[in-house]
Design a protein around this motif. Sequence first.
Motif, PDB file in Angstrom:
ATOM      1  N   GLU A  51       0.897  -1.099  -0.011  1.00 50.31           N
ATOM      2  CA  GLU A  51       0.022   0.208   0.000  1.00 50.31           C
ATOM      3  C   GLU A  51       0.769   1.246  -0.054  1.00 50.31           C
ATOM      4  O   GLU A  51       0.593   2.196  -0.636  1.00 50.31           O
ATOM      5  CB  GLU A  51      -0.987   0.135   1.113  1.00 50.31           C
ATOM      6  CG  GLU A  51      -1.945   1.068   1.178  1.00 50.31           C
ATOM      7  CD  GLU A  51      -3.021   0.778   0.152  1.00 50.31           C
ATOM      8  OE1 GLU A  51      -3.189   1.717  -0.773  1.00 50.31           O
ATOM      9  OE2 GLU A  51      -3.844  -0.066   0.210  1.00 50.31           O
ATOM     10  N   LYS A  52       1.900   1.285   0.557  1.00 50.82           N
ATOM     11  CA  LYS A  52       2.684   2.403   0.871  1.00 50.82           C
ATOM     12  C   LYS A  52       3.730   2.343  -0.315  1.00 50.82           C
ATOM     13  O   LYS A  52       3.901   3.487  -0.735  1.00 50.82           O
ATOM     14  CB  LYS A  52       3.773   2.528   2.218  1.00 50.82           C
ATOM     15  CG  LYS A  52       2.827   2.477   3.551  1.00 50.82           C
ATOM     16  CD  LYS A  52       1.734   3.601   3.548  1.00 50.82           C
ATOM     17  CE  LYS A  52       2.816   4.942   3.920  1.00 50.82           C
ATOM     18  NZ  LYS A  52       1.741   6.098   4.018  1.00 50.82           N
ATOM     19  N   GLU A  53       4.096   1.330  -0.838  1.00 44.69           N
ATOM     20  CA  GLU A  53       4.954   1.509  -2.008  1.00 44.69           C
ATOM     21  C   GLU A  53       4.446   1.777  -3.467  1.00 44.69           C
ATOM     22  O   GLU A  53       5.030   2.364  -4.211  1.00 44.69           O
ATOM     23  CB  GLU A  53       5.860   0.076  -2.197  1.00 44.69           C
ATOM     24  CG  GLU A  53       6.787  -0.130  -0.984  1.00 44.69           C
ATOM     25  CD  GLU A  53       7.988   0.783  -0.941  1.00 44.69           C
ATOM     26  OE1 GLU A  53       8.175   1.397  -1.812  1.00 44.69           O
ATOM     27  OE2 GLU A  53       9.040   0.470  -0.109  1.00 44.69           O
ATOM     28  N   ALA A  54       3.209   1.313  -3.406  1.00 46.02           N
ATOM     29  CA  ALA A  54       2.608   1.080  -4.945  1.00 46.02           C
ATOM     30  C   ALA A  54       1.806   2.743  -5.003  1.00 46.02           C
ATOM     31  O   ALA A  54       1.016   2.913  -3.948  1.00 46.02           O
ATOM     32  CB  ALA A  54       1.498   0.247  -5.163  1.00 46.02           C
ATOM     33  N   VAL A  55       2.033   3.347  -5.987  1.00 48.48           N
ATOM     34  CA  VAL A  55       0.886   4.368  -6.456  1.00 48.48           C
ATOM     35  C   VAL A  55      -0.074   4.152  -7.573  1.00 48.48           C
ATOM     36  O   VAL A  55      -0.990   4.555  -7.220  1.00 48.48           O
ATOM     37  CB  VAL A  55       2.048   5.625  -6.780  1.00 48.48           C
ATOM     38  CG1 VAL A  55       1.083   6.994  -7.399  1.00 48.48           C
ATOM     39  CG2 VAL A  55       3.076   5.846  -5.852  1.00 48.48           C
ATOM     40  N   LYS A  56       0.446   3.373  -8.126  1.00 53.72           N
ATOM     41  CA  LYS A  56      -0.493   3.231  -9.438  1.00 53.72           C
ATOM     42  C   LYS A  56      -1.091   1.666  -8.909  1.00 53.72           C
ATOM     43  O   LYS A  56      -0.638   0.733  -8.773  1.00 53.72           O
ATOM     44  CB  LYS A  56       0.111   2.898 -10.716  1.00 53.72           C
ATOM     45  CG  LYS A  56       0.883   4.044 -11.333  1.00 53.72           C
ATOM     46  CD  LYS A  56       0.059   5.379 -11.630  1.00 53.72           C
ATOM     47  CE  LYS A  56       0.608   6.510 -12.046  1.00 53.72           C
ATOM     48  NZ  LYS A  56      -0.325   7.655 -12.745  1.00 53.72           N
ATOM     49  N   PRO A  57      -2.461   1.486  -8.919  1.00 52.93           N
ATOM     50  CA  PRO A  57      -3.352   0.385  -8.630  1.00 52.93           C
ATOM     51  C   PRO A  57      -2.553  -0.825  -9.457  1.00 52.93           C
ATOM     52  O   PRO A  57      -2.445  -1.723  -9.036  1.00 52.93           O
ATOM     53  CB  PRO A  57      -4.750   0.477  -8.780  1.00 52.93           C
ATOM     54  CG  PRO A  57      -4.768   2.251  -8.556  1.00 52.93           C
ATOM     55  CD  PRO A  57      -3.597   2.539  -9.028  1.00 52.93           C
ATOM     56  N   ASN A  58      -2.355  -0.654 -10.601  1.00 52.85           N
ATOM     57  CA  ASN A  58      -2.093  -1.865 -11.787  1.00 52.85           C
ATOM     58  C   ASN A  58      -0.666  -2.242 -11.307  1.00 52.85           C
ATOM     59  O   ASN A  58      -0.280  -3.465 -11.828  1.00 52.85           O
ATOM     60  CB  ASN A  58      -2.119  -1.394 -13.196  1.00 52.85           C
ATOM     61  CG  ASN A  58      -1.180  -0.036 -13.440  1.00 52.85           C
ATOM     62  OD1 ASN A  58      -1.188   0.827 -12.889  1.00 52.85           O
ATOM     63  ND2 ASN A  58      -0.505  -0.325 -14.380  1.00 52.85           N
ATOM     64  N   GLU A  59       0.142  -1.630 -10.333  1.00 49.88           N
ATOM     65  CA  GLU A  59       1.218  -1.979 -10.259  1.00 49.88           C
ATOM     66  C   GLU A  59       1.390  -2.864  -9.048  1.00 49.88           C
ATOM     67  O   GLU A  59       2.548  -3.406  -8.406  1.00 49.88           O
ATOM     68  CB  GLU A  59       2.509  -0.900 -10.223  1.00 49.88           C
ATOM     69  CG  GLU A  59       2.933  -0.191 -11.448  1.00 49.88           C
ATOM     70  CD  GLU A  59       3.976   0.569 -11.408  1.00 49.88           C
ATOM     71  OE1 GLU A  59       4.422   1.020 -12.367  1.00 49.88           O
ATOM     72  OE2 GLU A  59       4.526   0.966 -10.150  1.00 49.88           O
ATOM     73  N   LYS A  60       0.087  -2.749  -8.211  1.00 47.05           N
ATOM     74  CA  LYS A  60       0.409  -3.432  -6.841  1.00 47.05           C
ATOM     75  C   LYS A  60       0.648  -4.895  -6.890  1.00 47.05           C
ATOM     76  O   LYS A  60       1.540  -5.383  -6.106  1.00 47.05           O
ATOM     77  CB  LYS A  60      -1.127  -3.257  -6.128  1.00 47.05           C
ATOM     78  CG  LYS A  60      -1.187  -1.963  -5.581  1.00 47.05           C
ATOM     79  CD  LYS A  60      -2.535  -1.929  -4.887  1.00 47.05           C
ATOM     80  CE  LYS A  60      -2.911  -0.410  -4.265  1.00 47.05           C
ATOM     81  NZ  LYS A  60      -4.011  -0.212  -3.558  1.00 47.05           N
ATOM     82  N   SER A  61       0.150  -5.769  -7.849  1.00 49.21           N
ATOM     83  CA  SER A  61       0.567  -7.289  -7.858  1.00 49.21           C
ATOM     84  C   SER A  61       1.913  -7.226  -8.375  1.00 49.21           C
ATOM     85  O   SER A  61       2.436  -8.442  -7.894  1.00 49.21           O
ATOM     86  CB  SER A  61      -0.529  -7.877  -8.934  1.00 49.21           C
ATOM     87  OG  SER A  61      -0.506  -7.244 -10.123  1.00 49.21           O
ATOM     88  N   ILE A  62       2.582  -6.656  -8.944  1.00 51.99           N
ATOM     89  CA  ILE A  62       4.005  -6.725  -9.585  1.00 51.99           C
ATOM     90  C   ILE A  62       4.811  -6.340  -8.342  1.00 51.99           C
ATOM     91  O   ILE A  62       5.744  -7.111  -8.094  1.00 51.99           O
ATOM     92  CB  ILE A  62       4.314  -5.764 -10.526  1.00 51.99           C
ATOM     93  CG1 ILE A  62       3.269  -5.899 -11.949  1.00 51.99           C
ATOM     94  CG2 ILE A  62       5.667  -5.984 -11.202  1.00 51.99           C
ATOM     95  CD1 ILE A  62       3.490  -4.995 -12.988  1.00 51.99           C
ATOM     96  N   ILE A  63       4.368  -5.237  -7.584  1.00 52.29           N
ATOM     97  CA  ILE A  63       5.411  -5.018  -6.352  1.00 52.29           C
ATOM     98  C   ILE A  63       5.012  -6.059  -5.388  1.00 52.29           C
ATOM     99  O   ILE A  63       6.218  -6.658  -4.770  1.00 52.29           O
ATOM    100  CB  ILE A  63       4.997  -3.730  -5.762  1.00 52.29           C
ATOM    101  CG1 ILE A  63       5.353  -2.634  -6.858  1.00 52.29           C
ATOM    102  CG2 ILE A  63       5.408  -3.332  -4.286  1.00 52.29           C
ATOM    103  CD1 ILE A  63       4.747  -1.071  -6.170  1.00 52.29           C
ATOM    104  N   SER A  64       3.915  -6.702  -5.102  1.00 52.61           N
ATOM    105  CA  SER A  64       3.649  -7.834  -4.297  1.00 52.61           C
ATOM    106  C   SER A  64       4.579  -8.970  -4.929  1.00 52.61           C
ATOM    107  O   SER A  64       5.444  -9.661  -3.974  1.00 52.61           O
ATOM    108  CB  SER A  64       2.320  -8.390  -4.484  1.00 52.61           C
ATOM    109  OG  SER A  64       2.043  -9.647  -3.844  1.00 52.61           O
ATOM    110  N   ALA A  65       4.782  -9.216  -6.138  1.00 52.15           N
ATOM    111  CA  ALA A  65       5.526 -10.369  -6.556  1.00 52.15           C
ATOM    112  C   ALA A  65       6.923 -10.084  -6.427  1.00 52.15           C
ATOM    113  O   ALA A  65       7.817 -11.067  -6.107  1.00 52.15           O
ATOM    114  CB  ALA A  65       5.358 -10.236  -7.952  1.00 52.15           C
TER     115      ALA A  65
END
Length: 315
Positions: free
Chosen positions: A195-209
């Motif tokens: 939540e804190k690292e991602a700004v764009k919703p579409n990048e959340k799953s990649i940052i999660s990975a």
Amino acid sequence: MAKKIRIFLIILVLIVIFLSIYLLLPDRQITIVVNQGATFFSVANQLKENHLIVSKRLFMKIVRLTNSSNKLKAGIYTFSYKGTMVTILKGLTTGSKNNIKVTVPEGNNIKQTAQIISKTIEIDKEKFIKISTLRNLEGYLMPETYFVVPGVSEEQIIDMMYNEFNKKITPAMLLRAKEMNMDFKDIVILASIIEKEAVKPNEKSIISAVFHNRLKKKIRLQSCATVLYAMGINKEKLTIKDTKFKSPYNTYLHFGLPPGPICSPGVGSINAALYPSDVRSLFFVSKGNGEHLFADDLEEHNRNKQEVSKRQVNI
């Protein structure tokens, strides 16, 4: 025939007397609270308990006949004892003007949440922080728009937000965490970092990975957000000195996840933690516009950092 007329007249007189007494009686007002996620069935229970309707079954029939099942609006409502079930239903589907609307965005920690709420309603911020901290609710105060009654206590708001979190966490989410061999507590911790690292919703799953991949390979997460939480500050970039800040939350120093969440994540970030993208990325760097460049190895990551530096120089 005359007897029937007399009976009719007696009944008519009784009706008139009853209506006259009813109209002369002082009206009473009852206030009920309809929380986020409430159903008409639960509201019908409240209405019946407060003697605002004569029958829950009849009220639910009116709800179904008017196709109102999905039109219930959260809020604080004041109804009259003299109101009809149709009038009450109309009020519940139109929305209340008595309640105070409080919106808590995703990504705030307990202290920030207390500050946000205090701008809308009068609360003791320190009391809110103390209760939430003692109950270990960092990460579990669900970001949402709430409707609260004037004079609501700090504990009531905390309970409302925690209950909303529990409503949003589905059995499917819990099952998915189990399939991943992760405690759901760890999912919430990871979601808070996403939540804190991602700004764009579409990048959340990649940052999660990226974080999942680093955890599997036993590489430190090196999340700037965890260091900032540990330091209790907010700034754009960390210094080398910052990355050495002594705290169990500093993922530059310690392997694995921090001891607890660093903010309250939204459902989108929780889902991202549960369903990471199928990529091999281990690094990401901010482009400065909310987007990130991802890399599978350190060499590619260094090239991405150089590219970002060039862009910033040319701006």
